[in-house]
Structure formats: C-alpha cells, structure tokens
Design a protein around this motif. Structure first.
Motif, PDB file in Angstrom:
ATOM      1  N   TYR A 196       0.822  -1.211   0.000  1.00  0.00           N
ATOM      2  CA  TYR A 196       0.000   0.000   0.000  1.00  0.00           C
ATOM      3  C   TYR A 196       0.859   1.265   0.000  1.00  0.00           C
ATOM      4  O   TYR A 196       1.960   1.287   0.545  1.00  0.00           O
ATOM      5  N   ILE A 197       0.311   2.314  -0.616  1.00  0.00           N
ATOM      6  CA  ILE A 197       0.899   3.647  -0.569  1.00  0.00           C
ATOM      7  C   ILE A 197      -0.225   4.629  -0.275  1.00  0.00           C
ATOM      8  O   ILE A 197      -1.317   4.517  -0.837  1.00  0.00           O
ATOM      9  N   MET A 198       0.028   5.575   0.613  1.00  0.00           N
ATOM     10  CA  MET A 198      -0.964   6.595   0.937  1.00  0.00           C
ATOM     11  C   MET A 198      -0.413   7.972   0.589  1.00  0.00           C
ATOM     12  O   MET A 198       0.786   8.217   0.694  1.00  0.00           O
ATOM     13  N   ALA A 199      -1.305   8.861   0.172  1.00  0.00           N
ATOM     14  CA  ALA A 199      -0.899  10.221  -0.186  1.00  0.00           C
ATOM     15  C   ALA A 199      -1.953  11.207   0.294  1.00  0.00           C
ATOM     16  O   ALA A 199      -3.153  10.921   0.254  1.00  0.00           O
ATOM     17  N   LYS A 200      -1.497  12.343   0.745  1.00  0.00           N
ATOM     18  CA  LYS A 200      -2.392  13.388   1.223  1.00  0.00           C
ATOM     19  C   LYS A 200      -2.933  14.192   0.055  1.00  0.00           C
ATOM     20  O   LYS A 200      -2.184  14.562  -0.856  1.00  0.00           O
ATOM     21  N   LEU A 201      -4.222  14.453   0.068  1.00  0.00           N
ATOM     22  CA  LEU A 201      -4.833  15.272  -0.971  1.00  0.00           C
ATOM     23  C   LEU A 201      -4.551  16.748  -0.704  1.00  0.00           C
ATOM     24  O   LEU A 201      -4.430  17.158   0.449  1.00  0.00           O
ATOM     25  N   PRO A 202      -4.461  17.574  -1.745  1.00  0.00           N
ATOM     26  CA  PRO A 202      -4.264  19.017  -1.531  1.00  0.00           C
ATOM     27  C   PRO A 202      -5.503  19.642  -0.892  1.00  0.00           C
ATOM     28  O   PRO A 202      -6.604  19.085  -0.963  1.00  0.00           O
ATOM     29  N   GLU A 203      -5.328  20.774  -0.270  1.00  0.00           N
ATOM     30  CA  GLU A 203      -6.440  21.453   0.405  1.00  0.00           C
ATOM     31  C   GLU A 203      -7.582  21.764  -0.561  1.00  0.00           C
ATOM     32  O   GLU A 203      -8.752  21.792  -0.182  1.00  0.00           O
ATOM     33  N   SER A 204      -7.263  21.976  -1.825  1.00  0.00           N
ATOM     34  CA  SER A 204      -8.291  22.311  -2.813  1.00  0.00           C
ATOM     35  C   SER A 204      -9.180  21.121  -3.168  1.00  0.00           C
ATOM     36  O   SER A 204     -10.232  21.292  -3.788  1.00  0.00           O
ATOM     37  N   ALA A 205      -8.771  19.917  -2.777  1.00  0.00           N
ATOM     38  CA  ALA A 205      -9.552  18.715  -3.101  1.00  0.00           C
ATOM     39  C   ALA A 205      -9.397  17.698  -1.971  1.00  0.00           C
ATOM     40  O   ALA A 205      -8.964  16.576  -2.183  1.00  0.00           O
ATOM     41  N   SER A 206      -9.739  18.100  -0.751  1.00  0.00           N
ATOM     42  CA  SER A 206      -9.457  17.287   0.430  1.00  0.00           C
ATOM     43  C   SER A 206     -10.561  16.295   0.793  1.00  0.00           C
ATOM     44  O   SER A 206     -10.421  15.539   1.743  1.00  0.00           O
ATOM     45  N   ASP A 207     -11.674  16.304   0.042  1.00  0.00           N
ATOM     46  CA  ASP A 207     -12.769  15.359   0.326  1.00  0.00           C
ATOM     47  C   ASP A 207     -12.408  14.002  -0.276  1.00  0.00           C
ATOM     48  O   ASP A 207     -12.656  13.733  -1.449  1.00  0.00           O
TER      49      ASP A 207
END
Length: 264
Positions: A196-207
């Motif tokens: 698995y790899i996880m990545a944080k979404l940018p604030e402009s598309a955090s949903d």
C-alpha cells in the motif's frame, strides 16, 4: 508511544502491524526494539502483527537505521507476542490459518502461563482450522533445499521462497503508483512494506470520499478513501491486485484523474 503510555496507566496492550496495513510503512528492528523496551517499562503487552512479514521493499541502508533494518527473527522478551498469518505471507488467503509465537516465560502477575490461557480460548472458540488448511500450511513451511540460507534464520521454507519471487513482480506497479501520486506534490507514506501507498490530498480537493467516487466514475480506477483508514484527507492505493501491465494502466488513469480533480 512513550507519551501515550506515560499519560494513560490503564493501557495494558499495544499492537503494532509491521509491515503496516493500511499505511504500507515498514518499521525497522531498531524502532521495534524501542517499542519492546517501552512496553516492558510501562508493563504492557506488545503484540506484533507480522501478517506481511515477507512484504518488505526497503533495502539495507535506505533508512536511517541502515543495517539494523531487517526484523532478524522474533523478540525473546516474555511480554511480546508475534502473530503470523499464511494468508499473505504464503498466499493462502481463505484457508484461515496462522500461528502465534510467544515466550515460554510469558505469564500474568499470578504466574499463570499465557500460552495455556490461550489454549483454553483456542479449544472453546475456534477449536482448529480445517485439516486441509493445516496440511497446506505445513507444506509451505517445509525446508527448502535449494541452497538458499540466512546465517541468522537458517534455510527458508519452500513457501517463503515462492512468495518472495511473486512479491518481486509487484515492483513495477509500486513504482508506477508512486510516480502517479507524486503529481499532487503532497506528503506520502508507505511503499516500504506490505502493498500500500498513501498520499495526502491538496487542500483544494481534500474530500477523500468524493475524490474516490470520481476516480471510479470518471477515470475507471479504484482507491480507498483515507477516512476509511483513520486518515481523512488522504487516499490509499493498493498495487497488488493487478498484473504489472494492468497496474501500469491503472497508474496512468490515476495520474490523469488526480491532475484533473485536484486542479478543479
């Protein structure tokens, strides 16, 4: 961990999944030893879930621990339990078979053997896996005579040799998914263990739930919202369910989808 144990004296057990699910992070032996020491100090049991024991991508020297990275066998301390599963480590998902390693000295404050207490639970609840599962599990652990040998751990079982060869086929997908997620230019974790790899979404598309829905509907690629795993605003990608060529196609779709969704 130290801060949590220090602030809450009611904690009696700590569980660590290594390599990690859902994060895909693999902890070194040096870090695990710190957890072992802390749990001893604060009189807590430590359960190490080793389901993905052979699914390790980090080479020695790639972490700050250097040569100390490898697990190097089980910890002998009596307050440590090791849980193993054949589902992932031996590609036997569905056979519902596993095992536990615990020190003979493991006991509660009344000197009652932990192993004997566990046998009581085993006998009254699950009883035993099916016979065919047990036979398959034993076969997977039979010694391999191919000449491969680890100075510390001895000759690996036939199942381990086979699974490690299969695991190497995941490298193409792992690298492709990692590159696809980098398009967001946000923090990432995982890829060093399990699948698995996880990545944080940018604030402009955090949903993360909305992003997951749109990736399926508009781009034909499925991921897991981080909020399903305790990481809202992140996404989790598994790179083991497709053959390499299909994983490359999925990575291409993922990159195109993230570029458009995160930009809009």
């Amino acid at each position: 961990l130290e801060a949590t144990l220090k602030s809450d004296s009611s904690i009696q057990m700590v569980t660590i999944v290594n390599p990690g699910n859902p994060t895909g992070v693999s902890l070194s032996r040096k870090i695990l030893q710190s957890a072992v020491d802390l749990c001893r100090e604060y009189k807590a049991w430590l359960v190490l879930d080793c389901t993905y024991e052979y699914f390790v991508n980090v080479n020695e020297g790639e972490q700050e621990d250097g040569p100390d990275y490898k697990l190097g066998g089980c910890f002998p301390e009596p307050h440590v339990l090791h849980i193993f599963s054949f589902s992932k480590s031996y590609a036997m998902a569905g056979y519902r078979c596993g095992y536990i390693i615990v020190s003979e000295e493991a006991a509660d404050d009344n000197k009652t053997s932990l192993f004997r207490q566990m046998l009581k639970v085993q006998d009254t609840i699950p009883i035993a896996p099916s016979r065919i599962s047990q036979i398959a599990a034993l076969a997977a652990m039979q010694e391999d005579n191919s000449g491969v040998n680890d100075e510390q751990l001895g000759s690996p079982g036939k199942g381990k040799v086979w699974v490690q060869k299969q695991f190497q086929t995941l490298e193409t997908g792992r690298r492709a998914i990692y590159r696809a997620l980098q398009v967001m230019n946000t923090p990432m974790m995982g890829g060093s263990g399990s699948m698995y790899i996880m990545a944080k979404l940018p604030e402009s598309a955090s949903d993360d739930k909305k992003i997951a829905d749109k990736l399926v509907e508009d781009f034909g690629v499925a991921i897991i919202p981080g909020s399903f795993c305790g990481f809202p605003g992140w996404i989790r990608v598994c790179y083991s369910n497709l053959p390499p060529e299909k994983c490359l196609q999925a990575a291409d779709r993922l990159e195109k989808g993230l570029k458009k969704l995160c930009r809009s």
